[in-house]
Write a protein that holds these residues in place. Sequence first.
Motif, mmCIF file in Angstrom:
data_model
loop_
_atom_site.group_PDB
_atom_site.id
_atom_site.type_symbol
_atom_site.label_atom_id
_atom_site.label_comp_id
_atom_site.label_asym_id
_atom_site.label_seq_id
_atom_site.Cartn_x
_atom_site.Cartn_y
_atom_site.Cartn_z
ATOM 1 N N THR A 128 -4.808 1.976 -23.393
ATOM 2 C CA THR A 128 -4.006 1.002 -22.976
ATOM 3 C C THR A 128 -2.742 1.439 -22.042
ATOM 4 O O THR A 128 -2.110 2.263 -22.782
ATOM 5 N N THR A 129 -2.578 0.903 -20.970
ATOM 6 C CA THR A 129 -1.432 1.315 -20.361
ATOM 7 C C THR A 129 -0.934 0.259 -19.296
ATOM 8 O O THR A 129 -1.588 -0.684 -18.866
ATOM 9 N N GLN A 130 0.218 0.493 -18.803
ATOM 10 C CA GLN A 130 0.868 -0.266 -17.487
ATOM 11 C C GLN A 130 0.273 0.393 -16.618
ATOM 12 O O GLN A 130 0.177 1.825 -16.154
ATOM 13 N N VAL A 131 -0.380 -0.411 -15.495
ATOM 14 C CA VAL A 131 -0.724 -0.230 -14.231
ATOM 15 C C VAL A 131 0.142 -0.851 -13.167
ATOM 16 O O VAL A 131 0.647 -1.844 -13.395
ATOM 17 N N ILE A 132 0.463 0.200 -12.426
ATOM 18 C CA ILE A 132 1.433 -0.012 -11.330
ATOM 19 C C ILE A 132 0.972 0.184 -10.003
ATOM 20 O O ILE A 132 0.219 1.052 -9.440
ATOM 21 N N ILE A 183 -6.406 -3.129 -1.068
ATOM 22 C CA ILE A 183 -7.691 -2.104 -1.243
ATOM 23 C C ILE A 183 -7.931 -2.388 -2.697
ATOM 24 O O ILE A 183 -7.094 -2.825 -3.630
ATOM 25 N N SER A 184 -9.350 -2.334 -2.719
ATOM 26 C CA SER A 184 -9.768 -2.325 -4.178
ATOM 27 C C SER A 184 -10.460 -1.041 -4.361
ATOM 28 O O SER A 184 -11.019 -0.395 -3.515
ATOM 29 N N SER A 185 -10.357 -0.598 -5.710
ATOM 30 C CA SER A 185 -10.938 0.569 -6.182
ATOM 31 C C SER A 185 -11.041 0.708 -7.510
ATOM 32 O O SER A 185 -10.936 -0.334 -8.068
ATOM 33 N N ARG A 186 -11.899 1.654 -8.148
ATOM 34 C CA ARG A 186 -12.211 1.475 -9.471
ATOM 35 C C ARG A 186 -11.592 2.972 -10.052
ATOM 36 O O ARG A 186 -11.705 4.153 -9.473
ATOM 37 N N VAL A 187 -10.811 2.764 -11.179
ATOM 38 C CA VAL A 187 -10.106 3.835 -11.683
ATOM 39 C C VAL A 187 -10.524 4.219 -13.234
ATOM 40 O O VAL A 187 -10.720 3.291 -13.964
ATOM 41 N N LYS A 188 -10.188 5.365 -13.573
ATOM 42 C CA LYS A 188 -10.077 5.424 -15.149
ATOM 43 C C LYS A 188 -8.926 5.337 -15.698
ATOM 44 O O LYS A 188 -7.986 5.845 -15.257
ATOM 45 N N LEU A 227 -0.644 3.674 -9.956
ATOM 46 C CA LEU A 227 -0.241 4.551 -11.003
ATOM 47 C C LEU A 227 -0.694 4.050 -12.655
ATOM 48 O O LEU A 227 -0.456 2.725 -12.645
ATOM 49 N N ALA A 228 -1.040 5.011 -13.255
ATOM 50 C CA ALA A 228 -1.199 4.589 -14.561
ATOM 51 C C ALA A 228 -0.477 5.382 -15.595
ATOM 52 O O ALA A 228 -0.670 6.548 -15.700
ATOM 53 N N ILE A 229 0.422 4.509 -16.137
ATOM 54 C CA ILE A 229 1.648 5.288 -16.726
ATOM 55 C C ILE A 229 1.037 6.073 -17.946
ATOM 56 O O ILE A 229 1.886 7.241 -18.083
ATOM 57 N N ASP A 230 0.141 5.795 -18.751
ATOM 58 C CA ASP A 230 -0.214 6.625 -19.917
ATOM 59 C C ASP A 230 -1.401 7.325 -19.743
ATOM 60 O O ASP A 230 -1.976 8.017 -20.664
ATOM 61 N N ASN A 231 -1.735 7.505 -18.538
ATOM 62 C CA ASN A 231 -2.923 8.413 -18.206
ATOM 63 C C ASN A 231 -2.113 9.892 -18.367
ATOM 64 O O ASN A 231 -1.085 10.145 -18.307
ATOM 65 N N PRO A 232 -3.054 11.210 -18.271
ATOM 66 C CA PRO A 232 -2.616 12.460 -18.450
ATOM 67 C C PRO A 232 -1.612 12.761 -17.351
ATOM 68 O O PRO A 232 -0.619 13.241 -17.375
ATOM 69 N N PHE A 233 -2.035 12.401 -16.037
ATOM 70 C CA PHE A 233 -1.182 12.366 -14.874
ATOM 71 C C PHE A 233 -1.153 10.937 -14.391
ATOM 72 O O PHE A 233 -2.078 10.089 -14.431
ATOM 73 N N VAL A 234 0.088 10.586 -13.910
ATOM 74 C CA VAL A 234 0.337 9.161 -13.663
ATOM 75 C C VAL A 234 -0.302 8.776 -12.525
ATOM 76 O O VAL A 234 -0.964 7.508 -12.379
ATOM 77 N N LYS A 284 3.891 13.527 -14.551
ATOM 78 C CA LYS A 284 3.842 12.875 -15.880
ATOM 79 C C LYS A 284 4.702 11.909 -15.958
ATOM 80 O O LYS A 284 4.812 11.001 -17.222
ATOM 81 N N THR A 285 5.640 11.542 -14.988
ATOM 82 C CA THR A 285 6.575 10.226 -15.261
ATOM 83 C C THR A 285 6.390 9.511 -13.857
ATOM 84 O O THR A 285 5.977 10.117 -12.807
ATOM 85 N N GLU A 286 6.578 8.181 -14.013
ATOM 86 C CA GLU A 286 6.381 7.401 -12.629
ATOM 87 C C GLU A 286 7.537 8.009 -11.609
ATOM 88 O O GLU A 286 7.199 8.214 -10.539
ATOM 89 N N ALA A 287 8.739 8.323 -11.843
ATOM 90 C CA ALA A 287 9.779 8.614 -11.044
ATOM 91 C C ALA A 287 9.231 10.066 -10.296
ATOM 92 O O ALA A 287 9.391 10.053 -9.132
ATOM 93 N N ALA A 288 8.838 10.811 -11.041
ATOM 94 C CA ALA A 288 8.503 12.086 -10.491
ATOM 95 C C ALA A 288 7.520 12.012 -9.372
ATOM 96 O O ALA A 288 7.178 12.679 -8.608
ATOM 97 N N THR A 289 6.395 11.073 -9.990
ATOM 98 C CA THR A 289 5.085 10.823 -8.982
ATOM 99 C C THR A 289 5.601 10.330 -7.869
ATOM 100 O O THR A 289 5.274 10.790 -6.743
#
Lengths: 166, 103, 278, 103
Positions: A138-142, A129-134, A107-114, A55-60
């Motif tokens: 509103t979130t920071q995407v990394i 690479i291009s892809s499509r995510v959910k 990574l999407a910081i505010d998703n249920p799982f990062v 659930k956090t960037e660091a842990a991910t």
Amino acid sequence: MEQINGLTRGSPKRRDFLVAAAAGTAAALVLPRFASAAAAAPNASTYPAKAFIQKTEAATLQAMFGTSTVTASPDVKMDAPDIAENGAVVPISFDANAKNVTGAAILAIDNPFVMACAYKIPAGTNPAISSRVKLAKTTQVISVVEVGGKLMSTSKQVKVTLGGCG
Amino acid sequence: MKRLGAAVLLSVMICPVVALAGSATKASADHAIASAQTKMKIAASNQDQWIATVDAFKAAKAAEQKGDFAIAEAEAKHAATLADLSIAQAKAQKKLWQNEIVH
Amino acid sequence: MRLAFIALALTVSAPLAQAASQPDPAADMKAFQGYFLKQFPKLPLAAYVNGPYNFSKSESDQWKQIMEFPPYQFAVDDGKKLFETKFPDGKTYASCFPNGGIGIAQNYPMFDAKTGKVVTLGIAINRCRVANGQKKLKLTVGPLADISAYMTSTSDGKPINVVIPHNPKALAAYEAGKEYFYTRRGQLNFSCASCHVQAAGMHLRGDVLSPALGLTAAFPLYRSSWGDMGTLVRRFIGCNQKVKSEPSKPDSTAYRDLAYFMTYMDNGLPESGPGARP
Amino acid sequence: MANQILVHAMTSGDTTTVEALVKHPMDSGFVKDAAGKIIPAHYIEVIEFTHMGKIVLTGYWGPAVSKNPFIKFSFQGGKSGDPIGVSWVDNKGETATTSANIM
């Protein structure tokens, strides 16, 4: 109200694509018990499951790459919309200006799982690479890329406004 | 935008006002349900049945089944009121729609 | 000479004899298209098939990326397979349509003089099934949307060509569709026109409201918010629900007539379905 | 219809660009169905792309990848006619494979 000049119908690639698509339609559904027959089926045991439940960037990053030290770098470029037209389908692409990239993650910081997705990039494959995510909101995407065991990243805020009419 | 404002006002005016009737019986509840049903048929024939009307009517039927006649009667009356409003809307629109035509 | 004179007199007097309320679809269409062209002078007529993407650069950029591999492609492929699959009697859908069903979607909805009713492409597909001893399919989603997507894809770029024959019932159906389109309904008191004519191009919450012009051209549609394909009827139902109005039945006369009117307004625009929208 | 993978590979100079669209629900496990029941998570975990049998990309996907996932990447080498293989395995152990030739 914004009004774009001269948007022509369809995307330029669409027509070519419709012709090309017919070539690749023969895919087979193979149930697990027949998996041995499909020599090319990937090995599920390589899946970094732990990295996908953090659930956090660091842990991910720790779970995925074994380090949580990451440096923001202008060499990582990311293309993501300012406002997602629908949070269920947000086109995200990254392009790293670096040699010997071995891995990448979005990574999407505010998703249920990062963690949204990660890639193992062998030599000879371009780190783009291009892809499509959910995105749940509103979130920071990394975008993170791994070069020689070190992580570089870039990030962007993507606004998500869920609407039904249109 | 004025029109949108009017629409909002209309929807505020018709917020549910469910007052529990004092001495409801099965007969009075059934009567209210039948009366609502008649009005809803007219609304439907005008292609203008509101979702809230149907919801209130369903609630009335469900309450009637459970024996909550006071609630059944109040919900049915509410459904009838909403149906009346939609019928009035549909009647007015029989002429008013022409004002919206693009010329 | 005399005959010619009479004929001339008839043509001259005809407009006078007809009351102002007499339906004139061709004039309506000219006015309808003219309204939007005047409203958005930078947009050429053919661009209207791209709906909301004419109004937001960010959305149109995302759309272009999504169209690199359109999400409706599976529906087109599945639809093609279904379209070509034989019924138990050995016939296929091709037997029910002119030109074997290829490149004809732009002509729907059509008026059927026999039944006096409007027939949409979806209803024509179901008629074909019934004629070959099959059950009707859902008109909103699923296999029928896939078959429609395939058939529509074979009409890509062809000008929409809905015909309103000189038949009182056809004109009445058109007029009923027009009335439905402009009539406010539901608890929120909106008409189709409130959103898609008067507020076209504006934002409603996060979304851009598509102009009514060109709206039918991109159906059937893959909407990200649906997560799958849907037909025009599915959208009608959704729009009715949004204004808090009970939707009609998918095969109702009301929806057939509405599709007839709306698609007729798009005459001349290039067929561009199936489409993708947020 | 069976699980499908659409692949589109094109070469230009030294670079081969691969695009793929994969039919998969990618259910996140956070969404409820019409009846209010949680739709269990069902998503692709590993997807592999090969060129002439050699892996050119391994993707690890989670439930936050969109339904019917799309992916585009490129690699050095590859000639017209070479086979590109795609295969995936999901969290329920289902797999699918396909191959297409570079155009």
